[in-house]
Design an enzyme around this catalytic site. Structure first.
Site, mmCIF file in Angstrom:
data_model
loop_
_atom_site.group_PDB
_atom_site.id
_atom_site.type_symbol
_atom_site.label_atom_id
_atom_site.label_comp_id
_atom_site.label_asym_id
_atom_site.label_seq_id
_atom_site.Cartn_x
_atom_site.Cartn_y
_atom_site.Cartn_z
ATOM 1 N N SER A 6 3.902 15.187 10.618
ATOM 2 C CA SER A 6 3.043 14.997 9.575
ATOM 3 C C SER A 6 2.666 15.048 8.124
ATOM 4 O O SER A 6 2.106 16.762 7.920
ATOM 5 C CB SER A 6 1.619 15.685 11.322
ATOM 6 O OG SER A 6 2.210 17.308 10.649
ATOM 7 N N CYS A 57 -3.128 5.495 7.220
ATOM 8 C CA CYS A 57 -1.831 7.381 7.882
ATOM 9 C C CYS A 57 -2.840 7.838 8.940
ATOM 10 O O CYS A 57 -3.628 8.482 8.338
ATOM 11 C CB CYS A 57 -2.478 8.024 6.313
ATOM 12 S SG CYS A 57 -1.159 9.349 5.961
ATOM 13 N N SER A 91 7.068 2.853 1.761
ATOM 14 C CA SER A 91 6.675 4.348 1.111
ATOM 15 C C SER A 91 6.539 5.267 2.197
ATOM 16 O O SER A 91 6.505 5.473 3.789
ATOM 17 C CB SER A 91 4.988 3.931 1.294
ATOM 18 O OG SER A 91 3.961 5.353 0.796
ATOM 19 N N GLY A 134 0.946 14.320 5.800
ATOM 20 C CA GLY A 134 -0.352 13.998 4.887
ATOM 21 C C GLY A 134 -0.452 14.660 3.593
ATOM 22 O O GLY A 134 -0.949 14.252 2.659
ATOM 23 N N ASN A 137 1.828 3.113 -3.514
ATOM 24 C CA ASN A 137 0.557 2.631 -1.836
ATOM 25 C C ASN A 137 -0.290 4.184 -2.898
ATOM 26 O O ASN A 137 -0.275 4.322 -2.785
ATOM 27 C CB ASN A 137 2.287 3.026 -0.884
ATOM 28 C CG ASN A 137 1.401 3.559 0.083
ATOM 29 O OD1 ASN A 137 0.932 4.433 0.282
ATOM 30 N ND2 ASN A 137 2.043 2.463 1.133
ATOM 31 N N GLY A 166 8.944 -1.535 10.670
ATOM 32 C CA GLY A 166 8.395 -0.327 12.543
ATOM 33 C C GLY A 166 9.752 -0.657 13.119
ATOM 34 O O GLY A 166 10.502 -1.462 13.555
ATOM 35 N N ASN A 211 2.170 1.013 10.164
ATOM 36 C CA ASN A 211 2.037 2.298 9.946
ATOM 37 C C ASN A 211 3.121 2.830 11.026
ATOM 38 O O ASN A 211 2.767 2.275 11.862
ATOM 39 C CB ASN A 211 1.076 2.785 9.606
ATOM 40 C CG ASN A 211 0.705 3.902 8.248
ATOM 41 O OD1 ASN A 211 1.957 4.802 8.662
ATOM 42 N ND2 ASN A 211 0.756 4.647 7.241
HETATM 43 C C1 LIG Z 1 7.967 11.089 6.625
HETATM 44 C C2 LIG Z 1 7.294 10.066 6.381
HETATM 45 C C3 LIG Z 1 6.471 9.436 5.697
HETATM 46 C C4 LIG Z 1 5.201 8.418 5.817
HETATM 47 N N1 LIG Z 1 4.714 8.693 4.878
HETATM 48 C C5 LIG Z 1 4.045 7.331 4.436
HETATM 49 C C6 LIG Z 1 2.392 7.542 3.118
HETATM 50 O O1 LIG Z 1 1.982 8.220 2.386
HETATM 51 N N2 LIG Z 1 1.851 5.574 2.942
HETATM 52 C C7 LIG Z 1 2.144 4.956 4.039
HETATM 53 O O2 LIG Z 1 1.981 3.968 3.361
HETATM 54 N N3 LIG Z 1 3.732 4.941 4.902
HETATM 55 C C8 LIG Z 1 4.219 6.756 5.023
HETATM 56 N N4 LIG Z 1 4.689 5.935 5.889
HETATM 57 C C9 LIG Z 1 5.202 5.172 7.433
HETATM 58 C C10 LIG Z 1 6.165 4.390 6.786
HETATM 59 O O3 LIG Z 1 6.457 3.749 5.346
HETATM 60 C C11 LIG Z 1 5.950 3.064 8.030
HETATM 61 O O4 LIG Z 1 5.038 2.275 7.848
HETATM 62 C C12 LIG Z 1 6.692 4.103 9.231
HETATM 63 O O5 LIG Z 1 7.539 4.788 9.337
HETATM 64 C C13 LIG Z 1 7.458 2.421 9.863
HETATM 65 O O6 LIG Z 1 8.383 2.794 9.536
HETATM 66 P P1 LIG Z 1 9.506 3.183 10.437
HETATM 67 O O7 LIG Z 1 9.699 3.209 11.648
HETATM 68 O O8 LIG Z 1 10.871 2.003 9.708
HETATM 69 O O9 LIG Z 1 9.994 4.723 9.199
HETATM 70 C C14 LIG Z 1 5.551 7.353 6.339
HETATM 71 C C15 LIG Z 1 6.363 7.966 7.612
HETATM 72 C C16 LIG Z 1 7.155 8.746 7.445
HETATM 73 C C17 LIG Z 1 8.379 8.985 8.517
#
Ligand SMILES: Cc1cc2nc3c(=O)[nH]c(=O)nc-3n(C[C@H](O)[C@H](O)[C@H](O)COP(=O)(O)O)c2cc1C
Length: 306
Positions: free
Chosen positions: A73, A132, A24, A75, A102, A245, A194
């Site tokens: 961030s 978040c 997400s 948001g 989500n 992650g 997250n």
């Molecule tokens: C730019 C950005 C926006 C994100 N927005 C959301 C979100 O809207 N909802 C959510 O549950 N996680 C959000 N995440 C978290 C990711 O879904 C994920 O859990 C986290 O980045 C770890 O995975 P990764 O290291 O592969 O990115 C966001 C991550 C990033 C980098």
């Protein structure tokens, strides 16, 4: 030879073509990636975090690169759940994509309302974000206290007939306790992690690089933490886990499966290469073929711990 390998994964009643989904907030609503790849080949798309009303998100700058990762961030900028249901969901379903909505809210009532709205659609599953770090109210506030996790999971569960995934925050002292509370509350699946709360400072201006001062750390830097948490949680719950992650390669995916995840989600890596998930899928198949493993599910939880 590779043809006979089973890549399908079942997360309870949620059927995935393969274990690789997109995380997400890192893959928009899927459409954005269509010029690069066939999005229907993914195990599923966990769409951008939705709120009851549209949100503009935080002020810029809201992205910063860090060693081995990035801080964001954003948001929860999004067009709102009604827009998603009307404009984005039908398009994705027509494409044959497995869609996981989500959801985020400021109150338990908001989460419940969104669950009700999505329950009346053909969306495949709901992932509840109580993790978040980038919103003032709600978000992570719900995900750090096990009593609250139990309560919100139980209330939202009542509104949902669809597979229900609860997404956990790594910004807690005892991840096992939180996961058990989500399971007791009625979650069908746990997803984690997250982002980790982090910070970066510009030494010339002496200001934080992010306008929000702090943000969520993602990318390869967080993989060891994510892997450890997936492994710990897999020992205390009886429901499936979606691991995420810092996944950058097929080898990373294999590590998550061995640690106990039934499927994974790829986030930050999509920003580096928008087709990376398909490369990972090919490599994962190759690994299974090379090791005479006929079914990807056979890797799940097969870590040989000391
Ligand atoms: C730019 C950005 C926006 C994100 N927005 C959301 C979100 O809207 N909802 C959510 O549950 N996680 C959000 N995440 C978290 C990711 O879904 C994920 O859990 C986290 O980045 C770890 O995975 P990764 O290291 O592969 O990115 C966001 C991550 C990033 C980098």
């Amino acid at each position: 030879m590779t043809k006979s390998i089973n890549m399908e994964v079942n997360i309870g009643e949620l059927k995935l073509k393969n274990p690789i989904m997109t995380a997400s907030g890192t893959y928009g609503f899927g459409r954005e990636f269509e010029e690069f790849m066939d999005i229907s080949k993914l195990g599923g798309i966990m769409v951008k975090g939705l709120t009851l009303k549209p949100r503009k998100g935080n002020k810029a700058p809201r992205i910063a690169e860090t060693p081995g990762g990035m801080l964001n961030s954003v948001g929860l900028e999004n067009p709102g759940v009604e827009y998603f249901v009307k404009e984005e969901l039908p398009y994705l379903k027509k494409k044959g994509v497995t869609v996981i909505a989500n959801i985020s809210g400021n109150t338990i009532e908001e989460y419940c309302k969104m669950a009700e709205i999505i329950n009346d659609t053909d969306c495949d599953a709901v992932e509840m974000n109580i993790s978040c770090p980038n919103v003032k109210e709600g978000g992570v506030a719900f995900g750090t206290d096990s009593d609250v996790v139990y309560k919100i999971t139980k209330e939202v569960r009542k509104k949902l007939d669809k597979p229900f995934i609860v997404k956990l925050s790594p910004n807690v002292t005892n991840i096992k306790e939180i996961a058990v509370s989500a399971e007791k509350g009625g979650a069908d699946c746990i997803s984690l992690i997250n982002t980790l709360l982090g910070m970066a400072i510009d030494i010339n201006t002496r200001r934080p690089i992010l306008r929000n001062n702090v943000g969520g750390l993602s990318g390869p830097a967080i993989k060891p933490v994510a892997l450890r948490m997936v492994w710990q949680v897999s020992q205390v719950v009886n429901i499936p886990i979606i691991g995420m992650g810092g996944i950058m390669t097929a080898e990373d995916i294999i590590e998550f499966l061995l640690a106990g995840a039934s499927a994974v989600s790829v986030g930050t890596a999509n920003f580096v290469d928008p087709t990376i998930t398909m490369k990972m899928l090919d490599k994962l198949r190759e690994y299974l073929a090379k090791n005479n493993i006929s079914d990807v599910n056979k890797l799940v939880g097969k870590i040989k711990t000391y």
